[in-house]
Design a protein around this motif. Structure first.
Motif, PDB file in Angstrom:
ATOM      1  N   ALA A  27       0.666  -1.055   0.014  1.00 30.14           N
ATOM      2  CA  ALA A  27      -0.258   0.013   0.136  1.00 30.14           C
ATOM      3  C   ALA A  27       1.030   1.437  -0.028  1.00 30.14           C
ATOM      4  CB  ALA A  27      -0.938  -0.066   1.213  1.00 30.14           C
ATOM      5  N   LEU A  28       1.986   1.255   0.942  1.00 28.50           N
ATOM      6  CA  LEU A  28       2.843   2.259   0.894  1.00 28.50           C
ATOM      7  C   LEU A  28       3.520   2.590  -0.635  1.00 28.50           C
ATOM      8  CD1 LEU A  28       4.573   2.061   4.401  1.00 28.50           C
ATOM      9  CD2 LEU A  28       3.111   3.865   3.418  1.00 28.50           C
ATOM     10  N   GLU A  29       3.884   1.411  -1.179  1.00 26.92           N
ATOM     11  CA  GLU A  29       4.473   1.523  -2.369  1.00 26.92           C
ATOM     12  C   GLU A  29       3.541   2.290  -3.710  1.00 26.92           C
ATOM     13  OE1 GLU A  29       6.134  -1.953  -3.391  1.00 26.92           O
ATOM     14  OE2 GLU A  29       7.535  -1.930  -1.562  1.00 26.92           O
ATOM     15  N   ARG A  30       2.290   1.734  -3.414  1.00 27.53           N
ATOM     16  CA  ARG A  30       1.249   2.063  -4.297  1.00 27.53           C
ATOM     17  C   ARG A  30       1.134   3.610  -4.152  1.00 27.53           C
ATOM     18  NH1 ARG A  30      -3.897   2.988  -3.449  1.00 27.53           N
ATOM     19  NH2 ARG A  30      -3.948   1.713  -1.339  1.00 27.53           N
ATOM     20  N   LEU A  31       0.852   4.032  -2.762  1.00 26.55           N
ATOM     21  CA  LEU A  31       0.635   5.518  -2.596  1.00 26.55           C
ATOM     22  C   LEU A  31       1.822   6.393  -3.021  1.00 26.55           C
ATOM     23  CD1 LEU A  31      -1.134   5.205   0.737  1.00 26.55           C
ATOM     24  CD2 LEU A  31      -2.048   6.043  -1.093  1.00 26.55           C
ATOM     25  N   THR A  32       3.144   5.695  -3.058  1.00 24.95           N
ATOM     26  CA  THR A  32       4.396   6.621  -3.131  1.00 24.95           C
ATOM     27  C   THR A  32       4.386   6.814  -4.482  1.00 24.95           C
ATOM     28  OG1 THR A  32       5.394   5.957  -0.972  1.00 24.95           O
ATOM     29  CG2 THR A  32       6.599   6.716  -2.569  1.00 24.95           C
ATOM     30  N   THR A  33       4.204   5.536  -5.194  1.00 23.67           N
ATOM     31  CA  THR A  33       4.122   5.790  -6.881  1.00 23.67           C
ATOM     32  C   THR A  33       2.976   6.833  -7.312  1.00 23.67           C
ATOM     33  OG1 THR A  33       4.821   3.392  -6.937  1.00 23.67           O
ATOM     34  CG2 THR A  33       4.049   4.362  -8.869  1.00 23.67           C
ATOM     35  N   ALA A  34       1.909   6.684  -6.597  1.00 24.73           N
ATOM     36  CA  ALA A  34       0.830   7.658  -7.116  1.00 24.73           C
ATOM     37  C   ALA A  34       1.464   9.119  -6.781  1.00 24.73           C
ATOM     38  CB  ALA A  34      -0.219   7.403  -6.560  1.00 24.73           C
ATOM     39  N   LEU A  35       1.903   9.463  -5.588  1.00 23.70           N
ATOM     40  CA  LEU A  35       2.351  10.840  -5.227  1.00 23.70           C
ATOM     41  C   LEU A  35       3.275  11.161  -6.312  1.00 23.70           C
ATOM     42  CD1 LEU A  35       2.236  10.364  -1.560  1.00 23.70           C
ATOM     43  CD2 LEU A  35       0.989  12.127  -3.059  1.00 23.70           C
ATOM     44  N   ALA A  36       4.323  10.239  -6.619  1.00 23.00           N
ATOM     45  CA  ALA A  36       5.247  10.738  -7.509  1.00 23.00           C
ATOM     46  C   ALA A  36       4.863  11.074  -8.680  1.00 23.00           C
ATOM     47  CB  ALA A  36       6.455   9.398  -7.778  1.00 23.00           C
ATOM     48  N   ALA A  37       3.735  10.729  -9.351  1.00 25.62           N
ATOM     49  CA  ALA A  37       3.049  11.031 -10.422  1.00 25.62           C
ATOM     50  C   ALA A  37       2.426  12.266 -10.348  1.00 25.62           C
ATOM     51  CB  ALA A  37       2.197   9.974 -10.882  1.00 25.62           C
ATOM     52  N   THR A  38       1.642  12.400  -9.038  1.00 29.67           N
ATOM     53  CA  THR A  38       0.691  13.498  -8.691  1.00 29.67           C
ATOM     54  C   THR A  38       1.041  14.080  -7.405  1.00 29.67           C
ATOM     55  OG1 THR A  38      -1.225  12.306  -7.991  1.00 29.67           O
ATOM     56  CG2 THR A  38      -1.292  13.018 -10.167  1.00 29.67           C
ATOM     57  N   PRO A  39       2.186  14.681  -7.304  1.00 27.76           N
ATOM     58  CA  PRO A  39       2.777  15.279  -5.903  1.00 27.76           C
ATOM     59  C   PRO A  39       1.972  16.281  -5.279  1.00 27.76           C
ATOM     60  CG  PRO A  39       4.179  16.268  -7.859  1.00 27.76           C
ATOM     61  CD  PRO A  39       2.873  15.303  -8.485  1.00 27.76           C
ATOM     62  N   ASN A  40       0.852  16.803  -6.003  1.00 27.67           N
ATOM     63  CA  ASN A  40       0.182  17.930  -5.145  1.00 27.67           C
ATOM     64  C   ASN A  40      -1.164  17.122  -4.957  1.00 27.67           C
ATOM     65  OD1 ASN A  40       1.943  19.722  -4.966  1.00 27.67           O
ATOM     66  ND2 ASN A  40       1.785  20.586  -7.060  1.00 27.67           N
TER      67      ASN A  40
END
Lengths: 268, 462
Positions: A27-40
């Protein structure tokens, strides 16, 4: 975001809970990847904060919530999440402020009301806490027994505490944890007849009548009604005799039987 | 056009529109039916439709004579019908709605995944709208009982399907009497969509023929709240809160108990309810243990008391201390109450203890000399046998089983330690457990996803 906050967040956002479960890592990896794509994307920080909070990694949770708050201060659930975290960390005044805001945004959220009630209770603001509990109960289909016990514990007077449980019996039925609390309160108030009525109800609903009959005897002793107490102890022994043989010979039952014999003979 | 022609036209159109709108909307069953809160004399039938309609169940003692109709109030898409005044230990046939239109079974479930004994050949969505169930026997009676135990099943993947199919193959014509879900029923977040795929489309035939019971897992807890009794898990399931299935009234579906024949089952909420020594769940548990007259006591909850699988019960930070709470606070009470078997999940392995008592600390404090009550005799057929007196005896010993691999096992490349000294056997394998209770014999079999019986033990009460 200040440089100091940046460093703090960077340090914490990469943290993983000790003993992390593979699915938490996923879950952390999924969220971190998503945040890398949409950091805001504030909701992703909120979600990641909640994930950390569920695993008691409070600093990491707070860092994520703060970032979410910078990006979207009115994000639904954010104030509630931050208030919940502050309460868990013992920051009760801060929790109250955050939960006030959460309730201003969502006045009918029972979870926020319950959390604020707990914060208010810890701040000694008992009447306000009681108001929040009562409002939350009105919003919930089935408040849990824990909540009724929490509310009852806030009353200084046993009589008020007892009254507060009445609604629970109407809504939840004869819940044992609440019945036992009510029984203790009735005995404390020396309302022995009410206590005996309650014990009789519990006895009639139980397959192991002997335990409640002993309790009946104990209450009668407290009331000074010794002859009736002795009769209750004897009745409890009769109930034991009616059990299946394998239960009669169970060590706990044997011990209870010995105790009942002692009580029946020593009660004046 | 003459004026009366206008009138005739308006009347004709009005009649046509009335006819169209008075037709019953075709509804599709998109979840269930599934069976809940079974007692010897009652059953709850639930299902979901895509459109609102009345909640109606027709049932009877033969497939062709569904002579009794029960209708719940109102119209809804979430249907809940309580059948009462049933006969114990009796097969009832039932169908939902006045004229339900059933959805075809989920892909795969009519092939290798079909539950052969649970459903009779003509039962089932896509073929015939009539299902059946058998009511539990009278509480306290003794009859062979099969329980399917699934811990952490909800991955929706091939492993979950393989575990399911191997159980169906194993049980074959032997009907399942009830099944237990040990939490984390639907990954990753226990949402309604997760539940639809991981439970309702994964086990449709078992759901409509066998009552299912569950406890809350941490992944279910992402979309549910025990204190407010709300969220997907609590919406999906109906469990007894007033002691109506044989236990003491808990007032909550988060923790509850029920009887099946001569066994008392206790479901605890290790995730989201107060786990303190003076909490409501503890108060209820003590009263519930004291009140039962059943021969066997089986407790189930999500977080294991001991594990060295994909979780580590020695680490205080693991699962936010929940395993510590269950071991330090609840295990002593369960053992004092004479519990026989404790079933848990969370750790995606199979770990099974000796007959134990009194181990409430970290694994370094384990003392086999004092805590292992019996190592077990290994019979010629490989079954490990333990013996207990029938007279309920506090602290005589219980077996702790972690069976949390019905959806997946631990990593093969970085396997878990599996070295907790309390365990007789530890396996990093996917599978489910099968509990058979027959009179004073209780047998548990761990069946892996290849169909191999990897562990089997029996407790005999004498």
């Amino acid at each position: 975001m200040s440089r100091r906050t940046n460093l703090f967040v960077l340090a914490l956002l990469s943290a993983t809970p000790a003993g992390a479960h593979p699915e938490i890592q996923d879950a952390l990896e999924r969220l971190t990847t998503a945040l890398a794509a949409t950091p805001n994307e504030a909701s992703l920080y909120l979600e990641r904060g909640e994930l950390y909070a569920r695993h008691d990694d409070w600093p990491a949770a707070e860092a994520n919530y703060l970032r979410a708050a910078e990006l979207a201060p009115r994000l639904p659930r954010l104030a509630l999440a931050r208030g919940s975290l502050a309460l868990a960390r013992g920051q009760v005044s801060a929790a109250r402020v955050l939960l006030d805001y959460a309730i201003a945004l969502a006045p009918s959220d029972p979870t926020a009301l319950i959390l604020r009630a707990r914060a208010l209770a810890r701040l000694g603001l008992t009447p306000d806490a009681l108001t929040d509990y009562t409002q939350a109960f009105a919003l919930l289909a089935t408040p849990s027994p824990e909540l009724y016990l929490e509310r009852a514990a806030l009353f200084a007077s046993p009589a008020d505490a007892l009254r507060s449980l009445a609604d629970a019996f109407v809504r939840l039925g004869p819940v044992i944890s609440l019945q036992l609390r009510a029984l203790d309160l009735e005995v404390a108030l020396r309302r022995f007849d009410d206590a005996l009525t309650r014990v009789d109800l519990l006895t009639s609903a139980s397959e192991r009548r002997e335990l409640w009959l002993k309790r009946r005897g104990d209450i009668l002793v407290s009331a000074g009604r010794h002859a009736e107490a002795r009769a209750a102890y004897v009745e409890a022994q009769t109930a034991i005799a009616a059990l299946p043989a394998w239960l009669v010979t169970s060590p706990d039952t044997v011990r209870l039987s010995i105790e009942l014999t002692r009580l029946a003979t020593t009660t004046p | 056009m003459p004026p009366y022609h206008h009138l005739r036209y308006i009347v004709a159109v009005t009649i046509a529109l009335c006819a169209i709108f008075s037709l019953p909307a075709a509804t599709t069953v998109i979840r269930g039916p599934y069976l809940q809160s079974a007692t010897p004399t009652s059953m709850v039938v639930r299902w979901r439709t895509d459109n609102t309609e009345p909640s109606i169940v027709r049932y009877g003692l033969t497939r062709t004579e569904l002579t009794t109709t029960v209708k719940a109030e109102g119209i809804t898409t979430e249907h809940f019908v309580h059948l009462s005044n049933l006969k114990p230990n009796t097969r009832y046939y039932y169908t939902m709605g006045a004229e339900p239109v059933a959805k075809p079974a989920a892909a795969g479930t009519k092939k290798a995944g079909a539950a052969p004994a649970a459903a009779e050949a003509e039962d089932g969505p896509g073929k015939a709208p009539t299902s059946s169930f058998v009511t539990p026997p009278e509480s306290g009676s003794s009859q062979p009982t099969r329980v399917w135990v699934l811990g952490d099943p909800g991955t929706k993947g091939d492993t979950q399907r393989a575990v399911r199919d191997q159980y169906y193959k194993f049980t074959d014509k032997r009907a399942t009497d009830l099944w237990l879900l040990l939490g984390d029923n639907a990954y990753p977040d226990g949402t309604d969509t997760d539940y639809q795929k991981a439970i309702f489309e994964m086990y449709p035939e078992t759901l409509r023929t066998v009552p299912v019971w569950s406890c809350l897992g941490n992944h279910d807890g992402k979309s549910a709240n025990s204190i407010t009794q709300s969220g997907v898990y609590y919406n999906a399931f109906t469990f007894p809160t007033r002691g109506e299935a044989g236990g003491v009234a808990s007032g909550t579906e988060a923790y509850y108990s029920f009887d099946y024949a001569n066994t008392h089952f206790i479901a605890l909420d290790s995730h989201d309810s107060d786990r303190s020594l003076d909490g409501a769940m503890m108060t209820w548990l003590k009263a519930d243990l004291a009140a039962t007259k059943r021969d066997w006591i089986v407790a189930f909850f999500h977080h294991p008391t001991y594990t060295k699988g994909t979780h580590d019960s020695d680490k205080d930070s693991d699962s936010a201390g929940r395993m510590n709470d269950m071991r330090q606070n609840f295990l002593p009470v369960l053992e004092a109450g004479g519990v026989d078997l404790i079933l848990t999940g969370h750790s995606h392995v199979y770990e099974r203890s000796f007959l134990l008592d009194g181990h409430y600390g970290k694994s370094t404090t384990f003392n086999a000399a004092t805590m292992v009550k019996q190592k077990g005799e290994v019979r010629a057929d490989g079954v490990v046998v333990y013996r207990k007196p029938r007279a309920r005896t506090a602290h005589f010993g219980d077996i702790n089983v972690v069976t949390g691999s019905a959806g997946h096992a631990g990593s093969k490349t970085k396997p878990p330690a599996l070295n907790h000294p309390a365990f007789y056997i530890s396996l990093n394998e996917a599978g489910s457990s099968v509990l058979d209770i027959d009179g004073l014999h209780l047998t548990l079999t761990f069946l892996n996803d290849k169909g191999e019986q990897r562990d089997r033990f029996t407790i005999i009460k004498e």
